[in-house]
Enzyme design. Structure first.
Site, mmCIF file in Angstrom:
data_model
loop_
_atom_site.group_PDB
_atom_site.id
_atom_site.type_symbol
_atom_site.label_atom_id
_atom_site.label_comp_id
_atom_site.label_asym_id
_atom_site.label_seq_id
_atom_site.Cartn_x
_atom_site.Cartn_y
_atom_site.Cartn_z
ATOM 1 N N CYS A 10 3.022 0.614 3.384
ATOM 2 C CA CYS A 10 1.547 0.591 3.351
ATOM 3 C C CYS A 10 1.133 -0.819 2.936
ATOM 4 C CB CYS A 10 0.995 1.670 2.421
ATOM 5 S SG CYS A 10 1.507 1.522 0.694
ATOM 6 N N ASN A 13 1.888 -0.807 -1.564
ATOM 7 C CA ASN A 13 3.084 -0.083 -2.038
ATOM 8 C C ASN A 13 2.876 0.496 -3.437
ATOM 9 O OD1 ASN A 13 6.594 -0.806 -2.777
ATOM 10 N ND2 ASN A 13 5.766 0.995 -1.801
ATOM 11 N N CYS A 15 0.243 3.309 -3.556
ATOM 12 C CA CYS A 15 -0.368 4.629 -3.323
ATOM 13 C C CYS A 15 0.351 5.407 -2.219
ATOM 14 C CB CYS A 15 -1.852 4.495 -2.956
ATOM 15 S SG CYS A 15 -2.878 3.811 -4.281
ATOM 16 N N ARG A 16 0.134 5.017 -0.956
ATOM 17 C CA ARG A 16 0.593 5.858 0.158
ATOM 18 C C ARG A 16 2.097 5.813 0.396
ATOM 19 N NH1 ARG A 16 -3.494 3.139 4.167
ATOM 20 N NH2 ARG A 16 -2.940 1.456 2.733
ATOM 21 N N SER A 17 2.693 4.604 0.452
ATOM 22 C CA SER A 17 4.127 4.585 0.791
ATOM 23 C C SER A 17 5.035 5.104 -0.338
ATOM 24 C CB SER A 17 4.575 3.220 1.330
ATOM 25 O OG SER A 17 4.374 2.192 0.413
ATOM 26 N N ASP A 127 -6.598 4.628 3.495
ATOM 27 C CA ASP A 127 -6.375 3.955 2.215
ATOM 28 C C ASP A 127 -7.217 4.655 1.132
ATOM 29 O OD1 ASP A 127 -6.306 2.238 0.076
ATOM 30 O OD2 ASP A 127 -6.676 0.427 1.271
HETATM 31 P P1 4NP Z 1 -1.682 1.449 -0.754
HETATM 32 O O1 4NP Z 1 -3.140 1.334 -1.436
HETATM 33 O O2 4NP Z 1 -1.658 0.439 0.369
HETATM 34 O O3 4NP Z 1 -1.641 2.855 -0.264
HETATM 35 O O4 4NP Z 1 -0.679 1.141 -1.845
HETATM 36 C C1 4NP Z 1 -3.721 0.147 -1.842
HETATM 37 C C2 4NP Z 1 -3.294 -0.464 -2.988
HETATM 38 C C3 4NP Z 1 -3.898 -1.619 -3.412
HETATM 39 C C4 4NP Z 1 -4.928 -2.176 -2.687
HETATM 40 C C5 4NP Z 1 -5.352 -1.573 -1.514
HETATM 41 C C6 4NP Z 1 -4.736 -0.404 -1.089
HETATM 42 N N1 4NP Z 1 -5.561 -3.349 -3.127
HETATM 43 O O5 4NP Z 1 -6.535 -3.789 -2.490
HETATM 44 O O6 4NP Z 1 -5.149 -3.928 -4.167
#
Ligand code: 4NP
Length: 161
Positions: A10, A13, A15-17, A127
């Site tokens: 993602c 790294n 939340c989703r992955s 997201d």
């Molecule tokens: P992820 O979520 O891609 O599912 O880990 C996010 C984590 C951090 C951010 C955006 C999405 N960020 O903008 O810091």
């Protein structure tokens, strides 16, 4: 069954992955296939490298029995050599991976997680970072569906023949 290594990807790294990795590990354990399938996760963006999974994502995941233990890291070029499947959470992660891949053989390893959904039909795993509780639940709903489909795909050996 052939041995197989899967990298979920993602943006951050956190939340989703990491959730995809934990949900898939649960599916693998239930099927007794730990010996054959190994999972990891990474982000296309290194801002959160070294951090634990997002606390909100962890609390939603643990309620369904998933312990998010992975530490955030940014994807590296060698991941394309080390893994058999590189699986993107959303369409922008997919585009970034296609650009990052060096050769056609690497690009052929890149998938979208939603391609493995069998009961839901989302366009991507949205997201959840800037949203509320419903977004984190939606991530887990999609991942539970997709990881079951992914396991069925691996069991059929479609890409291993
Ligand atoms: P992820 O979520 O891609 O599912 O880990 C996010 C984590 C951090 C951010 C955006 C999405 N960020 O903008 O810091």
């Amino acid at each position: 069954m052939k041995h197989c290594k899967i990298l979920f990807v993602c943006l951050g790294n956190i939340c989703r992955s990491p959730s995809a990795e934990a949900v898939m590990n649960g599916v693998i354990e239930d099927a007794g296939l730990e010996e054959f399938i190994m999972c990891d996760s990474a982000g296309t963006y290194g801002y959160h490298a070294g951090q634990n999974a997002d606390a909100r994502m962890q609390s939603h995941a643990i309620k369904r029995g998933y312990d998010l233990t992975s530490i955030s890291r940014k994807i590296i070029k060698d991941d394309f050599k080390d893994f058999d499947y590189i699986i993107a959470m959303d369409n922008s992660n997919y585009d970034d991976l296609i650009s990052f891949a060096q050769i056609a053989e690497d690009r052929a390893k890149i998938y979208k997680i939603i391609d493995f959904c069998s009961t839901m039909s989302p366009s991507e795993v949205p997201d959840p970072y800037y949203g509320g509780d419903a977004g984190f639940e939606e991530v887990l709903d999609i991942l539970e569906d997709a990881t079951n489909g992914l396991l069925n795909h691996l069991k059929k050996g479609v890409d291993n023949e």
